[in-house]
Write an enzyme that holds these catalytic residues in place. Sequence first.
Site, PDB file in Angstrom:
ATOM      1  N   HIS A  47       0.622  -1.359  -0.183  1.00 33.42           N
ATOM      2  CA  HIS A  47       0.105   0.003  -0.060  1.00 33.42           C
ATOM      3  C   HIS A  47       0.916   1.328  -0.045  1.00 33.42           C
ATOM      4  O   HIS A  47       0.409   2.288   0.275  1.00 33.42           O
ATOM      5  CB  HIS A  47      -0.832   0.024   1.396  1.00 33.42           C
ATOM      6  CG  HIS A  47      -0.336   0.219   2.545  1.00 33.42           C
ATOM      7  ND1 HIS A  47      -0.535   0.948   3.306  1.00 33.42           N
ATOM      8  CD2 HIS A  47       0.837  -0.577   3.122  1.00 33.42           C
ATOM      9  CE1 HIS A  47       0.160   1.080   4.544  1.00 33.42           C
ATOM     10  NE2 HIS A  47       1.110  -0.061   4.466  1.00 33.42           N
ATOM     11  N   TYR A  91      -8.479  -5.575   8.087  1.00 31.56           N
ATOM     12  CA  TYR A  91      -7.124  -5.007   7.835  1.00 31.56           C
ATOM     13  C   TYR A  91      -7.150  -4.736   6.177  1.00 31.56           C
ATOM     14  O   TYR A  91      -6.930  -3.743   5.829  1.00 31.56           O
ATOM     15  CB  TYR A  91      -6.001  -6.373   7.504  1.00 31.56           C
ATOM     16  CG  TYR A  91      -4.625  -5.750   7.389  1.00 31.56           C
ATOM     17  CD1 TYR A  91      -3.892  -5.538   8.561  1.00 31.56           C
ATOM     18  CD2 TYR A  91      -4.371  -5.644   5.977  1.00 31.56           C
ATOM     19  CE1 TYR A  91      -2.575  -4.727   8.358  1.00 31.56           C
ATOM     20  CE2 TYR A  91      -2.679  -5.128   5.873  1.00 31.56           C
ATOM     21  CZ  TYR A  91      -2.070  -4.996   7.066  1.00 31.56           C
ATOM     22  OH  TYR A  91      -0.836  -4.561   6.822  1.00 31.56           O
ATOM     23  N   HIS A 137       2.156  -9.597   8.664  1.00 31.88           N
ATOM     24  CA  HIS A 137       1.497  -9.454   9.747  1.00 31.88           C
ATOM     25  C   HIS A 137       0.240 -10.607   9.812  1.00 31.88           C
ATOM     26  O   HIS A 137      -0.227 -10.988   9.117  1.00 31.88           O
ATOM     27  CB  HIS A 137       0.542  -8.084   9.842  1.00 31.88           C
ATOM     28  CG  HIS A 137       1.257  -7.048  10.009  1.00 31.88           C
ATOM     29  ND1 HIS A 137       1.795  -6.274  10.973  1.00 31.88           N
ATOM     30  CD2 HIS A 137       1.171  -5.808   8.731  1.00 31.88           C
ATOM     31  CE1 HIS A 137       2.295  -5.076  10.461  1.00 31.88           C
ATOM     32  NE2 HIS A 137       2.014  -4.807   9.245  1.00 31.88           N
TER      33      HIS A 137
HETATM   34 FE1  FEO Z   1       2.436  -0.928   5.709  1.00 29.44          FE
HETATM   35 FE2  FEO Z   1       2.627  -3.288   8.138  1.00 29.44          FE
HETATM   36  O1  FEO Z   1       3.372  -1.581   7.297  1.00 29.44           O
END
Ligand code: FEO
Length: 399
Positions: free
Chosen positions: A145, A192, A225
Amino acid sequence: MKSMEIAKGVYEVGVSDWNIRDFHGYSTGNGSTYNAYLIVDEKIVLIDTVKASFYPQLMENISRIVDPKKIDIVISNHTEMDHSGSIPMVMHRIGPDKPLYCSKMGFKNLSLHFPQKFNYHPVEKGETLNLGKRTLTFMETRMIHWPDSMFTYLNEDRILFSSDAFGQHYAGPERFDDEIDHEVIMPHAEKYFANILLLYAPKIGKLIDQVVEMGLPLDMVCPDHGIIWRKDPSKIINAYVKWCKQEPVKRAVVVYDSMWHSTEKMAEAIVDGFVAEGVPAKPMHLRSCHRSDVITEVMSAAAVVVGSPTLNNGLFPTVSDFLTYMKGLKPKNKIGGAFGSYGWSGEASKLVKTELESMGFQMADENLKVQYVPDAAGIDACHELGAKIGRAVKETVSD
Ligand code: FEO
């Protein structure tokens, strides 16, 4: 979180941030993880690092596998500090002249974050890196992103290191998708997407189409993540395909705040109107529901109705906050509505309507406002507003 071998010679060496509850304005009730990956081949490679404060844990995890000084190459898939924060310390530890691979924009962005002059190797789209027995391929994923985002693919093991894509802010005992119920993890993945990626949904959709056309085999998808997708990576990919399309679901969200319960009464009557038309709806009060949970509901709902009392001739602050947040994420294909109670000037509901129109929402009716406390006629008008938008939803969305 201890290091773990996820495939032969490939290790997850990241950390759990059990206590984080606010990730730059996103509520993280289950904490998060900052995943990092170590590939031990003839060359030893570290893919991504962790937040700076977790550097000691990262080193501890790597040290269980190899002496960190033996790392030959560091790859930065994305510059945001939850993954790059430890880079200066890692480079200092392993030897500052070791190569640091990143995208071309990664080179620019890392240089703007850190004053040190690392031995940067900006890569071309499709460039490969031979590790000995295995090869990595770099894939440009600009704006997924950040402008610098890229994926790294381990060809022989068919593992995609996907940076933030396919991630979830979730810290738990589970490390893989086959260790957690689909119904438990998917809402985290959806939240998310709604909060981090929704703005880029059209780009992500095109990228996934390209990857599907390439027929890239995927045995494992390793995000930065949350859990790793190994049982069935197509589940998360198919979910992304669906979310990218933003096809509206027959559902409504009534988002509001209230000072003396009048706008709240209006919201509940609007919800009743939707339900009377057979359109599931729920009210979300902005001081009871976090904006990041509200936007998750908004992402798939066909109708979004927003209510604000008038305060000081304007919007109530939480409603302003939410509208700003939603506008930035650019949800598509929404039918909108605006309402609110007021005392004497009554600007808020019109301001809501103007904002929703500026986001491309199709407004089903004029803004509805009620002075002070809604009486029976006011409640009926709210019910009818919900019912009218509900009918518009049914005309647009099939069951
Ligand atoms: Fe865009 Fe998990 O950093």
